[in-house]
Design a protein around this motif. Structure first.
Motif, PDB file in Angstrom:
ATOM      1  N   GLU B 316       0.902  -0.953   0.091  1.00  0.00           N
ATOM      2  CA  GLU B 316      -0.145   0.001   0.120  1.00  0.00           C
ATOM      3  C   GLU B 316       0.748   1.247  -0.068  1.00  0.00           C
ATOM      4  O   GLU B 316       0.303   2.405  -0.149  1.00  0.00           O
ATOM      5  N   ARG B 317       2.262   1.046   0.173  1.00  0.00           N
ATOM      6  CA  ARG B 317       2.967   2.362   0.081  1.00  0.00           C
ATOM      7  C   ARG B 317       3.485   2.412  -1.273  1.00  0.00           C
ATOM      8  O   ARG B 317       3.958   3.416  -1.482  1.00  0.00           O
ATOM      9  N   ALA B 318       3.277   1.784  -2.145  1.00  0.00           N
ATOM     10  CA  ALA B 318       3.676   1.626  -3.600  1.00  0.00           C
ATOM     11  C   ALA B 318       3.450   3.026  -4.189  1.00  0.00           C
ATOM     12  O   ALA B 318       4.141   3.580  -4.768  1.00  0.00           O
ATOM     13  N   SER B 319       2.048   3.673  -3.886  1.00  0.00           N
ATOM     14  CA  SER B 319       1.714   4.636  -4.755  1.00  0.00           C
ATOM     15  C   SER B 319       2.425   5.901  -4.019  1.00  0.00           C
ATOM     16  O   SER B 319       2.818   6.824  -4.748  1.00  0.00           O
ATOM     17  N   ARG B 324       6.393   9.959  -4.815  1.00  0.00           N
ATOM     18  CA  ARG B 324       7.731  10.768  -4.337  1.00  0.00           C
ATOM     19  C   ARG B 324       8.685  10.882  -5.439  1.00  0.00           C
ATOM     20  O   ARG B 324       9.525  11.810  -5.583  1.00  0.00           O
ATOM     21  N   LYS B 325       8.751   9.471  -6.229  1.00  0.00           N
ATOM     22  CA  LYS B 325       9.930   9.410  -7.153  1.00  0.00           C
ATOM     23  C   LYS B 325       9.485  10.390  -8.189  1.00  0.00           C
ATOM     24  O   LYS B 325      10.287  11.129  -8.944  1.00  0.00           O
ATOM     25  N   ALA B 326       7.913  10.487  -8.491  1.00  0.00           N
ATOM     26  CA  ALA B 326       7.760  11.387  -9.811  1.00  0.00           C
ATOM     27  C   ALA B 326       7.988  12.822  -9.505  1.00  0.00           C
ATOM     28  O   ALA B 326       8.376  13.684 -10.335  1.00  0.00           O
ATOM     29  N   ASN B 408      10.129   1.368 -11.830  1.00  0.00           N
ATOM     30  CA  ASN B 408      10.007   2.522 -12.615  1.00  0.00           C
ATOM     31  C   ASN B 408       8.815   3.250 -12.111  1.00  0.00           C
ATOM     32  O   ASN B 408       7.753   2.729 -11.519  1.00  0.00           O
ATOM     33  N   ILE B 409       8.803   4.841 -12.074  1.00  0.00           N
ATOM     34  CA  ILE B 409       7.692   5.339 -11.683  1.00  0.00           C
ATOM     35  C   ILE B 409       6.362   5.066 -12.021  1.00  0.00           C
ATOM     36  O   ILE B 409       5.283   4.906 -11.193  1.00  0.00           O
ATOM     37  N   VAL B 410       6.260   4.725 -13.231  1.00  0.00           N
ATOM     38  CA  VAL B 410       4.964   4.111 -13.943  1.00  0.00           C
ATOM     39  C   VAL B 410       4.301   2.847 -13.344  1.00  0.00           C
ATOM     40  O   VAL B 410       3.267   2.940 -13.015  1.00  0.00           O
ATOM     41  N   ASP B 411       5.360   1.990 -13.031  1.00  0.00           N
ATOM     42  CA  ASP B 411       4.838   0.926 -12.507  1.00  0.00           C
ATOM     43  C   ASP B 411       4.282   1.071 -11.241  1.00  0.00           C
ATOM     44  O   ASP B 411       3.401   0.419 -10.674  1.00  0.00           O
ATOM     45  N   ALA B 412       5.146   1.789 -10.252  1.00  0.00           N
ATOM     46  CA  ALA B 412       4.821   2.135  -8.895  1.00  0.00           C
ATOM     47  C   ALA B 412       3.438   2.812  -8.854  1.00  0.00           C
ATOM     48  O   ALA B 412       2.420   2.505  -7.992  1.00  0.00           O
ATOM     49  N   LEU B 413       3.494   3.587  -9.637  1.00  0.00           N
ATOM     50  CA  LEU B 413       2.076   4.435  -9.766  1.00  0.00           C
ATOM     51  C   LEU B 413       0.850   3.454 -10.181  1.00  0.00           C
ATOM     52  O   LEU B 413      -0.274   3.552  -9.521  1.00  0.00           O
ATOM     53  N   LYS B 414       1.126   2.699 -11.102  1.00  0.00           N
ATOM     54  CA  LYS B 414       0.048   1.840 -11.775  1.00  0.00           C
ATOM     55  C   LYS B 414      -0.542   0.769 -10.652  1.00  0.00           C
ATOM     56  O   LYS B 414      -1.901   0.739 -10.598  1.00  0.00           O
ATOM     57  N   SER B 415       0.356   0.327  -9.741  1.00  0.00           N
ATOM     58  CA  SER B 415      -0.036  -0.606  -8.831  1.00  0.00           C
ATOM     59  C   SER B 415      -0.908   0.114  -7.497  1.00  0.00           C
ATOM     60  O   SER B 415      -1.464  -0.397  -6.753  1.00  0.00           O
TER      61      SER B 415
END
Lengths: 387, 415
Positions: B316-319, B324-326, B408-415
């Protein structure tokens, strides 16, 4: 359905490994603590076989005095029996009830060997401790000149050495010089209190020996410390320079109980906290997992699954998980009754295993109940919309 | 910056009070159990009043005689004569004190009974121990030699027998089992768990009923050997073994013929284990490993639990990581944030555990369950267990987070 659960869990075995280990470890801890509890509880339910109310133990110590010890002890016994406050009194070896001392000896009959606790006492012990004989009789004056030392056994001893015969009248040889003759049998006798096991025990009649200087005194109800002070003073008047110590059996019974109860309570407290800890953890993990599977639930609801089948699915999954872990745990736990570890009755282990399995299922059900209820309330439209 | 991290950690903890509670509960309860148990073990086995020098003491408490057929053995404390002849005369120790095992007596005063634990000691006993004398002083060698009827009592007995009449107790008489003794000194009492030094009243070994002349080798006494340094103890043991080795192995003790006997000068903990395991070290190792496995079992459960909760929550911390990476946070910064967060929660749990342990230990000390109990919190154990908690926390909380921060930011945000 079950096969479906297994597939689901098998596919996610990596993520479930930790959960399985956790339930497995909880089971083993529970199994250990419950074995401990059940064996003590079973012992506690067996009667001790004697009464200890109003019985005092007078421990004599002759210190540097070494002359005519036997005669002095006899004189002291007569003095004690003459008090109106004393109902009956009996000499006994140092392993008096609830004391810390033991006298364990091996004894062999017909090539069967057993260890037994030996109590040496006189003709009044049955009356002082209120022992109930189930066969034969207690020592009496007719035994004083007998060829063999008279012996009263307990039922456990009979089961070991005379399994299918009447023990009364049997002669047991110690060596070429000495032999006992069984004259009576009591049912239970647990000299160290309720929490100890009922082990083989025998009473032999004490000849006028110098070293059995413990006296059990059954006093009339309402006797107080003033009589005790008088008694000690009179006894020390006969035995100059001797030591005399009085303890009450009710007090020493409490001490013996505490020796058992304190570890039991400590273990139970620690395990309770452990289980609460595990329960909370499980609850949290299941909550998270189920929240993450909202879309799956939505789909199933849309396909026509009722609330009940959805919550049953999650309960079923956790039961299958628990079963996996318990099977692993059983591999370990079953060794105990099979190898007869600690010489315990196999039934105790079996009971402990069943109880531990029951507690684990109860625990996981409790932890999964709320999250699966929450899951079943998911509206398909909402869940699918979020996707 | 650190303050910022702590602020973030605090906010994160408050965001899910329930999970925070689970983690804190796990850490603090486990640590509390561990602390109370170790504190109790330390109370039993460590160096405390009046045996403050236990860390450099050896004890001679048990003598075992075995007959030639190895069937019967007779076991018990050594006699005064034995200790006086073979232990007192050792060259290596600083001093050897002698005291008797437990014995009991009754004193009757004003119609009430006082049950007493009595000990018979020599003069050196007061030198190898560190009793605090509230009044007077211990009895001396000349008094022992002269067979004076003197005694040292504890403050508890002073209160019970003399009933705090405010007068000095030294020089007054105390009557025990019909004999009168002059009180030489009053010491601060000690807990009953110090088996070889605890008593309510101490007599010289020449006092009546001490039985110090009884027995050949076996009797009712204990030798406490004080070494100059902890390391000296091995030299003392080997010297003692040599002395014993020169004695005839067989003999007779109260009509029991023995063909060999064993007696050791052992450290305090070993003299309890030796009767169970003999002098065989492999059995001792086995015992320690069994205890170790049980402790590990108990301790691993909360650890697994902590890891489990952490691993489940990391997703649940993924997003959060993605966002933060973004905004340009490097992986190192993220790593630090998670480390601080974990240290913070472990520290909180530790503080709670300290408070709980302190409370329970105070409760044990005050409850009168053990008179004069002096349990203390062992700082080393506390710090080590905190460290272990931290390791588990870092392994389960930081590692997955770090792995995720590499996504990658995209993967992290997607999940």
């Amino acid at each position: 359905m079950l096969r479906h659960f297994f597939t689901l869990i098998w596919n996610k075995r990596r993520t479930h490994a930790l959960l399985i280990i956790e339930i497995w470890a909880s089971f083993l801890v529970l199994f250990g603590v419950l074995t401990f509890l059940i064996s003590n509880f079973r012992n506690y339910r067996e009667p001790i076989g004697f009464s200890y109310e109003n019985v005092w133990v007078l421990e004599l110590n002759n210190n540097e005095d070494t002359t005519n010890i036997g005669d002095k002890v006899q004189a002291i016994m007569q003095r004690i029996r003459s008090y109106p406050e004393v109902e009956s009194a009996s000499r006994m070896s140092s392993n008096t009830p609830f004391s810390m001392s033991n006298m364990n000896n091996g004894i062999t009959y017909n090539n069967v060997h057993t260890m037994a606790e030996f109590y040496r006492s006189d003709e009044a012990l049955a009356q002082t401790l209120d022992l109930k004989l189930v066969a034969g009789r207690w020592f009496g004056p007719q035994d004083r000149a007998a060829q063999y030392t008279p012996l009263v056994i307990n039922r456990k001893f009979q089961e070991k050495l005379f399994p299918n015969e009447n023990p009364i009248g049997k002669v047991i040889k110690q060596d070429d010089k000495h032999a006992w003759k069984v004259i009576g049998m009591v049912d239970h006798f647990k000299g160290k209190g309720e929490f100890t096991g009922n082990t083989p025990a025998v009473f032999e009649s004490l000849m006028n020996t110098d070293w059995d200087k413990n006296i059990l005194i059954k006093t009339r109800p309402g006797t107080d410390a003033n009589f005790e002070a008088r008694l000690v003073k009179d006894v020390l008047g006969v035995g100059q320079g001797w030591g005399a110590e009085v303890t009450y059996l009710t007090e020493s019974r409490k001490n013996q109980h505490n020796l058992t109860l304190v570890p039991v309570i400590v273990f139970v407290i620690i395990s309770t906290f452990l289980l609460i800890n595990v329960g909370l953890g499980l609850f949290g993990i299941l909550n998270l997992n189920i929240a993450r599977r909202k879309s799956e639930i939505g789909l199933r609801r849309a396909m026509g699954a009722t609330e009940k089948t959805v919550s049953m699915q999650f309960l079923g999954e956790i039961w299958v998980l628990a079963t996996f872990s318990l099977l692993l745990g059983l591999l370990f736990a079953v060794q105990f009754p099979l190898l007869n570890v600690f010489d315990m009755d196999a039934n105790i282990y079996v009971l402990a295993i069943m109880a531990a399995v029951g507690v684990i299922y109860l625990l996981v059900t409790l932890c999964a109940w709320y999250p699966s209820r929450q899951a079943s309330l998911v509206q398909p439209a909402v869940a699918l919309h979020e996707e | 910056m650190l303050l910022n991290y702590i602020k973030i950690a605090w906010k994160v903890l408050l965001r899910h009070p329930f999970y925070t509670f689970i983690t804190l509960f796990g850490i603090s309860v486990t640590l509390t159990v561990l602390m109370v148990i170790t504190s109790f073990m330390d109370h039993l086995l460590g160096s405390h009043y009046p045996e403050n020098k236990r860390y450099r003491s050896l004890y001679v408490t048990m003598l075992t005689q075995t007959d030639s057929s190895r069937n019967s053995r007779s076991q018990g404390p050594p006699s005064f004569r034995f200790i006086n002849t073979y232990v007192k005369t050792l060259q290596t120790p600083e001093r050897v004190g002698i005291s008797s095992q437990f014995s009991f007596a009754n004193a009757y005063v004003n119609g009430k009974r006082i049950k007493l634990n009595t000990k018979y000691t020599d003069a050196d006993f007061w030198r190898v121990t560190d009793f605090e004398f509230l009044e007077g002083k211990p009895f001396s060698e000349p008094q022992i030699k002269g067979g004076d009827r003197v005694a040292v009592i504890t403050d508890k007995l002073r209160k019970e027998y003399f009933e705090d009449d405010g007068k000095s107790t030294v020089g007054r008489d105390i009557e025990i089992e019909g004999l009168r003794y002059r009180v030489m000194g009053v010491v601060k009492g000690s807990p009953v768990t110090r088996l070889y030094t605890y008593a309510d009243v101490y007599f010289p070994y020449t006092a009546p009923k001490s039985n110090y002349e009884k027995g050949q080798m076996r009797g009712n006494f204990v030798g406490i050997i004080l070494a100059k340094t902890p390391a000296d103890r091995q030299a003392i043991q080997s010297e003692f073994d040599q002395v014993i080795g020169r004695l005839p192995a067989s003999g007779e003790e109260s009509s029991f013929h023995y063909s060999q006997f064993v007696v050791k000068a052992d450290t305090y903990i070993n003299q309890f284990l030796t009767p169970f395991f003999g002098t065989d070290d492999s059995k001792k190792v086995f015992f320690y490993s069994i205890v170790g496995v049980i402790v590990l079992m108990f301790m691993s459960l909360p650890a697994i639990n902590l890891v489990n909760v952490n691993v489940s929550r990391i997703l649940e911390r993924a997003s959060e990581i993605g966002v933060r990476k973004a905004f340009g946070a490097p992986a190192r910064t993220l790593l630090w944030q998670f480390i601080i967060e974990n240290i913070f929660i472990t520290f909180l749990g530790g503080v709670l555990a300290l408070i709980f342990s302190y409370g329970i230990i105070q409760l044990i000390n005050q409850s009168g369950w053990i008179a004069y109990a002096d349990l203390t919190i062992n700082v080393t154990v506390f710090l080590v267990s905190m460290g272990v908690c931290l390791v588990f926390g870092l392994l389960s909380g930081v590692l997955p987070a770090f792995r995720m921060s590499k996504l990658n930011i995209v993967d992290a945000l997607k999940s």
